[in-house]
Motif scaffolding. Structure first.
Motif, short mmCIF file in Angstrom:
data_model
loop_
_atom_site.label_atom_id
_atom_site.label_comp_id
_atom_site.label_asym_id
_atom_site.label_seq_id
_atom_site.Cartn_x
_atom_site.Cartn_y
_atom_site.Cartn_z
N PRO A 15 0.81 -1.22 0.00
CA PRO A 15 0.00 0.00 0.00
C PRO A 15 0.85 1.28 0.00
N ALA A 16 1.91 1.30 0.81
CA ALA A 16 2.70 2.54 0.91
C ALA A 16 3.35 2.89 -0.43
N GLY A 17 3.93 1.87 -1.09
CA GLY A 17 4.58 2.11 -2.38
C GLY A 17 3.57 2.58 -3.41
N LEU A 37 9.92 -1.42 -8.07
CA LEU A 37 10.66 -2.69 -7.99
C LEU A 37 10.11 -3.50 -6.83
N GLU A 38 9.81 -4.76 -7.08
CA GLU A 38 9.20 -5.61 -6.04
C GLU A 38 9.93 -6.95 -6.02
N ARG A 39 10.23 -7.41 -4.83
CA ARG A 39 11.05 -8.64 -4.76
C ARG A 39 10.27 -9.89 -5.17
N LEU A 40 8.95 -9.85 -5.05
CA LEU A 40 8.14 -10.99 -5.50
C LEU A 40 7.63 -10.73 -6.92
N TRP A 44 1.25 -5.94 -4.26
CA TRP A 44 0.27 -5.61 -3.19
C TRP A 44 0.76 -5.87 -1.77
N GLY A 45 1.97 -6.37 -1.57
CA GLY A 45 2.50 -6.52 -0.20
C GLY A 45 1.55 -7.27 0.71
N LEU A 46 1.31 -6.70 1.89
CA LEU A 46 0.49 -7.39 2.90
C LEU A 46 -0.99 -7.44 2.53
N VAL A 47 -1.40 -6.72 1.51
CA VAL A 47 -2.81 -6.85 1.10
C VAL A 47 -3.00 -8.25 0.52
N SER A 81 14.85 -7.86 -6.44
CA SER A 81 15.04 -7.55 -5.03
C SER A 81 16.11 -6.49 -4.84
N PHE A 82 15.74 -5.44 -4.13
CA PHE A 82 16.74 -4.42 -3.76
C PHE A 82 17.71 -5.07 -2.79
N GLY A 83 19.00 -4.93 -3.05
CA GLY A 83 19.99 -5.54 -2.18
C GLY A 83 20.50 -6.85 -2.74
N GLY A 367 5.51 4.30 4.55
CA GLY A 367 4.87 3.09 5.08
C GLY A 367 5.51 2.56 6.36
N TRP A 368 5.38 1.25 6.55
CA TRP A 368 5.85 0.63 7.79
C TRP A 368 7.35 0.77 7.99
N ILE A 369 8.14 0.78 6.91
CA ILE A 369 9.59 0.91 7.08
C ILE A 369 9.96 2.36 7.44
N SER A 374 2.84 -0.36 12.36
CA SER A 374 1.48 -0.17 12.85
C SER A 374 0.71 0.73 11.89
N GLY A 375 -0.59 0.57 11.94
CA GLY A 375 -1.46 1.36 11.08
C GLY A 375 -2.10 0.49 10.03
N VAL A 376 -3.35 0.82 9.71
CA VAL A 376 -4.10 0.06 8.71
C VAL A 376 -3.72 0.56 7.31
N ILE A 377 -4.30 -0.09 6.30
CA ILE A 377 -3.94 0.21 4.91
C ILE A 377 -4.05 1.72 4.64
N GLY A 378 -5.19 2.29 5.03
CA GLY A 378 -5.45 3.71 4.75
C GLY A 378 -4.44 4.65 5.39
N THR A 379 -3.86 4.25 6.51
CA THR A 379 -2.87 5.11 7.19
C THR A 379 -1.71 5.43 6.24
N ASN A 380 -1.42 4.48 5.36
CA ASN A 380 -0.27 4.65 4.47
C ASN A 380 -0.49 5.70 3.39
N LYS A 381 -1.75 6.07 3.18
CA LYS A 381 -2.05 7.05 2.12
C LYS A 381 -1.56 8.44 2.56
C1 LIG Z 1 -1.36 -9.98 9.24
C2 LIG Z 1 -1.79 -8.58 8.88
C3 LIG Z 1 -3.11 -8.34 8.53
C4 LIG Z 1 -3.50 -7.05 8.23
N1 LIG Z 1 -4.82 -6.84 7.93
C5 LIG Z 1 -5.23 -5.59 7.67
C6 LIG Z 1 -6.59 -5.35 7.38
O1 LIG Z 1 -7.41 -6.28 7.39
N2 LIG Z 1 -6.98 -4.08 7.11
C7 LIG Z 1 -6.09 -3.04 7.10
O2 LIG Z 1 -6.48 -1.90 6.83
N3 LIG Z 1 -4.77 -3.24 7.38
C8 LIG Z 1 -4.33 -4.49 7.66
N4 LIG Z 1 -3.03 -4.70 7.94
C9 LIG Z 1 -2.08 -3.56 7.89
C10 LIG Z 1 -1.59 -3.28 6.44
O3 LIG Z 1 -1.34 -4.51 5.82
C11 LIG Z 1 -0.33 -2.39 6.47
O4 LIG Z 1 -0.71 -1.11 6.98
C12 LIG Z 1 0.30 -2.18 5.09
O5 LIG Z 1 0.39 -3.35 4.35
C13 LIG Z 1 1.72 -1.58 5.21
O6 LIG Z 1 2.11 -1.23 3.91
P1 LIG Z 1 3.64 -1.17 3.41
O7 LIG Z 1 3.54 -0.85 1.96
O8 LIG Z 1 4.42 -0.27 4.28
O9 LIG Z 1 4.23 -2.64 3.63
P2 LIG Z 1 3.91 -4.03 2.92
O10 LIG Z 1 2.47 -4.18 2.67
O11 LIG Z 1 4.57 -5.05 3.75
O12 LIG Z 1 4.65 -3.95 1.50
C14 LIG Z 1 6.06 -4.01 1.40
C15 LIG Z 1 6.46 -4.58 0.04
O13 LIG Z 1 7.87 -4.42 -0.16
C16 LIG Z 1 8.40 -5.61 -0.75
N5 LIG Z 1 9.82 -5.68 -0.43
C17 LIG Z 1 10.36 -5.92 0.79
N6 LIG Z 1 11.71 -5.93 0.68
C18 LIG Z 1 12.02 -5.69 -0.62
C19 LIG Z 1 13.25 -5.58 -1.33
N7 LIG Z 1 14.44 -5.74 -0.72
N8 LIG Z 1 13.21 -5.34 -2.66
C20 LIG Z 1 12.01 -5.18 -3.29
N9 LIG Z 1 10.81 -5.29 -2.65
C21 LIG Z 1 10.82 -5.52 -1.33
C22 LIG Z 1 7.57 -6.71 -0.10
O14 LIG Z 1 7.64 -7.93 -0.84
C23 LIG Z 1 6.18 -6.09 -0.09
O15 LIG Z 1 5.49 -6.34 -1.30
C24 LIG Z 1 -2.58 -5.98 8.25
C25 LIG Z 1 -1.25 -6.23 8.59
C26 LIG Z 1 -0.86 -7.52 8.90
C27 LIG Z 1 0.57 -7.78 9.28
#
Ligand SMILES: Cc1cc2nc3c(=O)[nH]c(=O)nc-3n(C[C@H](O)[C@H](O)[C@H](O)COP(=O)(O)OP(=O)(O)OC[C@H]3O[C@@H](n4cnc5c(N)ncnc54)[C@H](O)[C@@H]3O)c2cc1C
Ligand SMILES: NC(=O)c1ccc[n+]([C@@H]2O[C@H](COP(=O)([O-])OP(=O)(O)OC[C@H]3O[C@@H](n4cnc5c(N)ncnc54)[C@H](OP(=O)(O)O)[C@@H]3O)[C@@H](O)[C@H]2O)c1
Length: 479
Positions: A15-17, A37-40, A44-47, A81-83, A367-369, A374-381
């Motif tokens: 979501p953050a990206g 760039l996405e390692r997988l 959509w990450g955690l979505v 994958s970065f790195g 985002g989380w990094i 912490s924070g739900v999907i929308g927090t990242n917007k």
């Molecule tokens: C188990 C769980 C359930 C959740 N359920 C909900 C929910 O129901 N509703 C809600 O609103 N929020 C939910 N959340 C919170 C929500 O998922 C997060 O707020 C959000 O996903 C964080 O976004 P992000 O982009 O920072 O990280 P992520 O979603 O983790 O995305 C990070 C991305 O970076 C990629 N990446 C990592 N390292 C590298 C690298 N070296 N090179 C390239 N790519 C890389 C990863 O593969 C991943 O795709 C949940 C969280 C968890 C842990």
């Protein structure tokens, strides 16, 4: 800002990206170009790999990201994958800025004896396993040897884990739970899940809908001991009382405490004021019990209440334990990292050099990094907007002669060649679209949103094909 395209690399497709990319493409007056760039192979990450499979509506947020991905100035490079395939220097040579959006993929250990025992798992792994993340698809989750599981933590991940352990097979069947997990969960012998919080109900990190959902499970009662609830609530917590979510959580929990169980075959027991001190082995050396200490709530600096251990101990026999005490960011090679917080140090999204305390030109984080797990999907917007605003301000300043970072070769074809050279099995957005179509087609006969591919090799094979594999479709149709 100058007239030439401004090229941005976003690392991570959660979501953050995607929010960062969306903001950039919308606000940039047509000059920004975004490569993600996405390692997988899959976005959509955690979505895709975190959100619980029985919450399909939440996953529909990806429609917004699909619109961003369809933008003519957006490109997706999956399986990179970065790195590993590219580093910071490579990207700085090709882009005006890098946005790190890599999330918090690791777990936090409890730091107590016995965490390595068979039957003890990080929720991070269990969640990845049932969601079909390629890193966890071979994990062994033994749900046959234990009737009781203990889940440690009082956040929404703890509730997801507890719920997934007691959902009826008929409730899981129409979801996109990974096939390997569906099989194991269907045969599960787990009958009781004890969710343990180190503080009280008023301090729990649950959100109201997720806590309410526990009370509506078709095959499990939810049990709360009224005496334990009263004991925890006897300590006044002004911060919690001022918080509407906490007040509602307490009301919901009081409702559970006054319920008569319906006599379902399974139960979720919510316990409070307990911290695990050791995971104890059984006679065969597998997890046999969780030893806990009873806590008191005492004021901490800043006014919050913290858990303080008493002398009272309790042992809960359990063959499974899941620690759901938070995720953790991991360092990226060459990028500053705050070990304590597990984040990339930053000021409003500008990466900060830990030695100088100054922003690192051309590097940003979302985002989380950026802010921790912490924070739900929308927090990242909103969070991504803050970073994009900082980036735009820097780029405007650069137009006044204070160029912050000037790439040597801001040429989209040059960087694509480099990426393909480093990762010949790079997956483009068209490749992901093939995987998506294929997964949906596999799910359709059973009325499931998709059947997830969990092996990278299989994803690559499908990404490289022009249509869903007939072979696999025939297999599914044949049952
Ligand atoms: C188990 C769980 C359930 C959740 N359920 C909900 C929910 O129901 N509703 C809600 O609103 N929020 C939910 N959340 C919170 C929500 O998922 C997060 O707020 C959000 O996903 C964080 O976004 P992000 O982009 O920072 O990280 P992520 O979603 O983790 O995305 C990070 C991305 O970076 C990629 N990446 C990592 N390292 C590298 C690298 N070296 N090179 C390239 N790519 C890389 C990863 O593969 C991943 O795709 C949940 C969280 C968890 C842990
Ligand atoms: N359906 C949804 O919307 C959904 C689903 C899943 C996740 N999410 C979101 O994703 C984010 C992450 O969720 P999360 O559950 O991983 O984290 P979280 O909300 O931060 O909860 C972590 C829990 O672990 C406890 N904890 C931390 N260290 C501990 C220790 N050493 N011993 C015992 N307990 C400990 C914390 O207690 P203390 O409070 O005492 O520190 C807290 O109860 C949250 O923002 C959450 O809302 C949302």
């Amino acid at each position: 800002m100058t007239d030439h395209p401004i090229r941005i690399a976003v690392i991570g497709s959660g979501p953050a990206g995607f929010y960062a990319a969306g903001h950039l493409l919308k606000e940039s007056d047509g000059r920004f170009e975004v490569d993600m760039l996405e390692r997988l192979p899959t976005p959509w990450g955690l979505v895709r790999s975190g959100v619980a499979p029985d919450h399909p509506k939440i996953k529909s947020v990806t429609r917004i990201y699909e619109k961003t991905a369809a933008h003519p100035r957006f490109r997706y490079f999956g399986n990179v994958s970065f790195g590993e395939h590219v580093g910071r220097e490579d990207l700085l040579a090709h882009y005006h800025a890098i946005v790190y959006a890599t999330g918090s993929p690791s777990d936090r250990p409890l730091g107590i004896p016995g965490e390595e025992l068979h039957g003890s798992h990080a929720a991070t792994d269990f969640v990845g396993w049932y969601n079909g993340h390629p890193d966890q698809c071979d994990l062994e989750i033994d749900l046959l040897s234990a009737e009781r599981a203990v889940v440690i933590g009082n956040g929404n991940v703890a509730l997801d884990v507890a719920r997934m352990l007691v959902l009826a097979p008929s409730e899981l069947a129409p979801t996109d739970t990974a096939d390997h997990a569906l099989e194991v969960l269907a045969d599960s012998r787990v009958r009781e899940v004890v969710v343990v919080g180190r503080r009280g109900p008023a301090q729990a990190a649950f959100t109201n809908p997720e806590l309410l959902e526990l009370g509506e499970l078709s095959e499990a009662d939810v049990i709360v001991d009224p005496a334990e609830l009263d004991r925890a609530l006897a300590v006044h917590d002004p911060a919690a009382e001022a918080n509407a979510t906490s007040r509602k959580n307490v009301e919901i929990l009081k409702g559970y405490a006054s319920r008569t169980p319906k006599g379902h075959a399974k139960r979720i027991v919510l316990r409070f004021l307990l911290s695990p001190t050791a995971l104890l082995p059984d006679e065969e050396g597998r997890l046999g019990a969780v030893e806990l200490v009873r806590n008191e709530l005492v004021p901490a600096a800043g006014g919050a209440l913290r858990a303080q251990a008493s002398d009272e101990r309790e042992t809960i026999p359990a063959g499974l334990a899941f620690r759901a005490i938070g995720y953790r960011g991991i360092p990226l090679p060459g990028v500053p990292f705050d070990e304590r917080g597990g984040v990339i140090p930053n000021a409003g999204g500008r990466v900060i050099d830990l030695e100088t305390g100054e922003p690192v030109p051309g590097e940003y984080v979302v985002g989380w990094i950026k802010r921790g797990p912490s924070g739900v999907i929308g927090t990242n917007k909103k969070d991504a907007q803050e970073t994009v605003d900082a980036m735009l301000a820097d780029l405007l300043a650069a137009a006044d002669g204070a160029a912050k970072h000037a790439p040597e070769a801001p040429d989209p074809t040059a960087v694509e060649s480099l990426l393909r050279e480093r990762q010949p099995e790079l997956v483009t957005y068209a490749g992901w679209t093939e995987i998506d179509k294929h997964e949906r087609a596999l799910g359709e006969p059973a009325g499931r949103p998709r059947v997830k591919l969990t092996r990278i090799e299989e994803m690559l094979r499908v990404a490289a094909s022009q249509s869903p594999s007939e072979e696999s479709l025939e297999e599914v149709e044949a049952g």
